[in-house]
Design a protein around this motif. Sequence first.
Motif, PDB file in Angstrom:
ATOM      1  N   ALA A   1     -26.610  50.517  36.864  1.00 27.70           N
ATOM      2  CA  ALA A   1     -28.022  50.655  37.527  1.00 27.70           C
ATOM      3  C   ALA A   1     -28.409  51.965  37.689  1.00 27.70           C
ATOM      4  O   ALA A   1     -29.551  52.398  37.302  1.00 27.70           O
ATOM      5  CB  ALA A   1     -27.926  49.930  38.664  1.00 27.70           C
ATOM      6  N   SER A   2     -27.310  52.835  38.115  1.00 25.14           N
ATOM      7  CA  SER A   2     -27.884  54.180  38.262  1.00 25.14           C
ATOM      8  C   SER A   2     -28.119  54.892  37.054  1.00 25.14           C
ATOM      9  O   SER A   2     -29.060  55.796  36.830  1.00 25.14           O
ATOM     10  CB  SER A   2     -26.503  54.825  38.683  1.00 25.14           C
ATOM     11  N   LEU A   3     -27.396  54.756  35.878  1.00 26.37           N
ATOM     12  CA  LEU A   3     -27.669  55.068  34.473  1.00 26.37           C
ATOM     13  C   LEU A   3     -29.200  54.749  34.183  1.00 26.37           C
ATOM     14  O   LEU A   3     -30.005  55.434  33.585  1.00 26.37           O
ATOM     15  CB  LEU A   3     -26.764  54.532  33.475  1.00 26.37           C
ATOM     16  N   ALA A   4     -29.366  53.355  34.442  1.00 28.11           N
ATOM     17  CA  ALA A   4     -30.483  52.762  34.104  1.00 28.11           C
ATOM     18  C   ALA A   4     -31.873  53.611  34.695  1.00 28.11           C
ATOM     19  O   ALA A   4     -32.930  53.956  34.263  1.00 28.11           O
ATOM     20  CB  ALA A   4     -30.834  51.431  34.285  1.00 28.11           C
TER      21      ALA A   4
ATOM     22  N   LEU B   1     -19.982  49.836  27.759  1.00 26.53           N
ATOM     23  CA  LEU B   1     -19.012  50.978  27.609  1.00 26.53           C
ATOM     24  C   LEU B   1     -19.773  51.959  28.172  1.00 26.53           C
ATOM     25  O   LEU B   1     -19.235  52.981  28.765  1.00 26.53           O
ATOM     26  CB  LEU B   1     -18.710  51.164  26.266  1.00 26.53           C
ATOM     27  N   ASP B   2     -21.100  52.192  28.207  1.00 28.33           N
ATOM     28  CA  ASP B   2     -21.865  53.468  28.681  1.00 28.33           C
ATOM     29  C   ASP B   2     -21.682  53.342  30.203  1.00 28.33           C
ATOM     30  O   ASP B   2     -21.801  54.305  30.758  1.00 28.33           O
ATOM     31  CB  ASP B   2     -23.356  53.113  28.337  1.00 28.33           C
ATOM     32  N   GLY B   3     -21.706  52.092  30.849  1.00 29.45           N
ATOM     33  CA  GLY B   3     -21.586  52.073  32.366  1.00 29.45           C
ATOM     34  C   GLY B   3     -20.333  52.837  32.735  1.00 29.45           C
ATOM     35  O   GLY B   3     -20.347  53.481  33.565  1.00 29.45           O
ATOM     36  N   LEU B   4     -19.368  52.348  31.651  1.00 26.32           N
ATOM     37  CA  LEU B   4     -18.046  52.879  32.287  1.00 26.32           C
ATOM     38  C   LEU B   4     -17.895  54.424  32.048  1.00 26.32           C
ATOM     39  O   LEU B   4     -17.144  55.090  32.859  1.00 26.32           O
ATOM     40  CB  LEU B   4     -16.826  52.017  31.416  1.00 26.32           C
ATOM     41  N   ALA B   5     -18.272  54.974  30.967  1.00 27.04           N
ATOM     42  CA  ALA B   5     -18.524  56.464  30.627  1.00 27.04           C
ATOM     43  C   ALA B   5     -19.226  57.035  32.037  1.00 27.04           C
ATOM     44  O   ALA B   5     -18.869  57.961  32.315  1.00 27.04           O
ATOM     45  CB  ALA B   5     -19.283  56.742  29.575  1.00 27.04           C
ATOM     46  N   TYR B   6     -20.297  56.547  32.214  1.00 28.63           N
ATOM     47  CA  TYR B   6     -21.267  57.029  33.459  1.00 28.63           C
ATOM     48  C   TYR B   6     -20.469  57.007  34.589  1.00 28.63           C
ATOM     49  O   TYR B   6     -20.401  57.918  35.426  1.00 28.63           O
ATOM     50  CB  TYR B   6     -22.274  56.377  33.610  1.00 28.63           C
ATOM     51  N   ALA B   7     -19.884  56.011  34.939  1.00 32.09           N
ATOM     52  CA  ALA B   7     -18.744  55.979  36.122  1.00 32.09           C
ATOM     53  C   ALA B   7     -17.561  56.955  36.194  1.00 32.09           C
ATOM     54  O   ALA B   7     -17.044  57.442  37.239  1.00 32.09           O
ATOM     55  CB  ALA B   7     -18.294  54.642  36.316  1.00 32.09           C
ATOM     56  N   ALA B   8     -17.059  57.346  34.845  1.00 33.26           N
ATOM     57  CA  ALA B   8     -15.983  58.148  34.713  1.00 33.26           C
ATOM     58  C   ALA B   8     -16.638  59.450  35.243  1.00 33.26           C
ATOM     59  O   ALA B   8     -15.705  60.359  35.548  1.00 33.26           O
ATOM     60  CB  ALA B   8     -15.463  58.062  33.527  1.00 33.26           C
ATOM     61  N   GLY B   9     -17.618  59.893  34.841  1.00 36.18           N
ATOM     62  CA  GLY B   9     -18.184  61.102  35.078  1.00 36.18           C
ATOM     63  C   GLY B   9     -17.452  62.203  34.506  1.00 36.18           C
ATOM     64  O   GLY B   9     -17.394  63.463  34.878  1.00 36.18           O
ATOM     65  N   ILE B  10     -16.718  62.086  33.356  1.00 32.73           N
ATOM     66  CA  ILE B  10     -15.950  63.140  32.589  1.00 32.73           C
ATOM     67  C   ILE B  10     -17.147  64.094  31.845  1.00 32.73           C
ATOM     68  O   ILE B  10     -18.086  63.714  31.149  1.00 32.73           O
ATOM     69  CB  ILE B  10     -15.080  62.863  31.849  1.00 32.73           C
ATOM     70  N   ALA B  11     -16.983  65.467  32.326  1.00 30.48           N
ATOM     71  CA  ALA B  11     -17.915  66.509  31.579  1.00 30.48           C
ATOM     72  C   ALA B  11     -17.673  66.678  30.135  1.00 30.48           C
ATOM     73  O   ALA B  11     -18.742  66.956  29.260  1.00 30.48           O
ATOM     74  CB  ALA B  11     -17.816  67.712  32.201  1.00 30.48           C
ATOM     75  N   GLY B  12     -16.279  66.581  29.590  1.00 32.07           N
ATOM     76  CA  GLY B  12     -16.266  66.914  28.211  1.00 32.07           C
ATOM     77  C   GLY B  12     -15.889  65.788  27.501  1.00 32.07           C
ATOM     78  O   GLY B  12     -16.211  64.703  27.822  1.00 32.07           O
ATOM     79  N   PRO B  13     -15.503  65.842  25.910  1.00 31.16           N
ATOM     80  CA  PRO B  13     -15.294  64.732  25.076  1.00 31.16           C
ATOM     81  C   PRO B  13     -14.297  63.639  25.699  1.00 31.16           C
ATOM     82  O   PRO B  13     -13.176  64.203  26.208  1.00 31.16           O
ATOM     83  CB  PRO B  13     -14.721  65.256  24.087  1.00 31.16           C
TER      84      PRO B  13
END
Length: 219
Positions: free
Chosen positions: A179-182, A96-108
């Motif tokens: 991979a970018s997050l890692a 789920l962290d990978g999807l969150a990183y890809a979304a790039g949303i700044a707020g909650p």
Amino acid sequence: MLLLAVDTATPAVTVALHDGDSVVAEAGQVDARRHGELLLPTIDRVLAEAGLKLDAVTGVVVGVGPGPYTGLRVGLATAETFGLVLGVPVHGLCTLDGLAYAAGIAGPFAVATDARRKEVYWARYADARTRVGEPAVDRPADIAEQLAGLPVVGSGALLYPEAFPDARGPEHQSAGALASLAAEKLAAGDAGGFLAPLPLYLRRPDAQVPKNYKVVTPK
């Protein structure tokens, strides 16, 4: 640095190479029933596209889920095998962290993937890099009030728009984002930000030993 990232926790079989600065090559296919058939050929394709051999890899990144039992273990077993053979570390990250990183949303916001059985795997995020709490599995209607007013990213959100009216993409996981997050975590010296490469199932496998089955013994 050359990171090989794989994730098979969702219907997407996704693979990427990251050199510490950017994604070098990435490939994937959405097929919930062929994780075992698709993963190794996809890794070969990504290496060929980058013009590199497997022995150039200095670390493996793997999505640990949450996800269904069968698909999830394909990626984890492959990642651990490569880590042992190459003698390199294996870094686990929540899918789920990978999807969150890809979304790039700044707020909650929240991320939700399809957990089958009319449920979703989900988690809340303060921003694209910061998860709030642990992942969970629930019926969409049971968490709709908690997530009211928040954007919800992923296939689970798009599958249940009545519960998640602000459903957004990306729909599927990207090994490039993982991979970018890692790479960010490694560059920052955040070794504690990784998970052990162990499956995050959140519930028992679909396959169960039949109850009250007849035991046959030799005469």
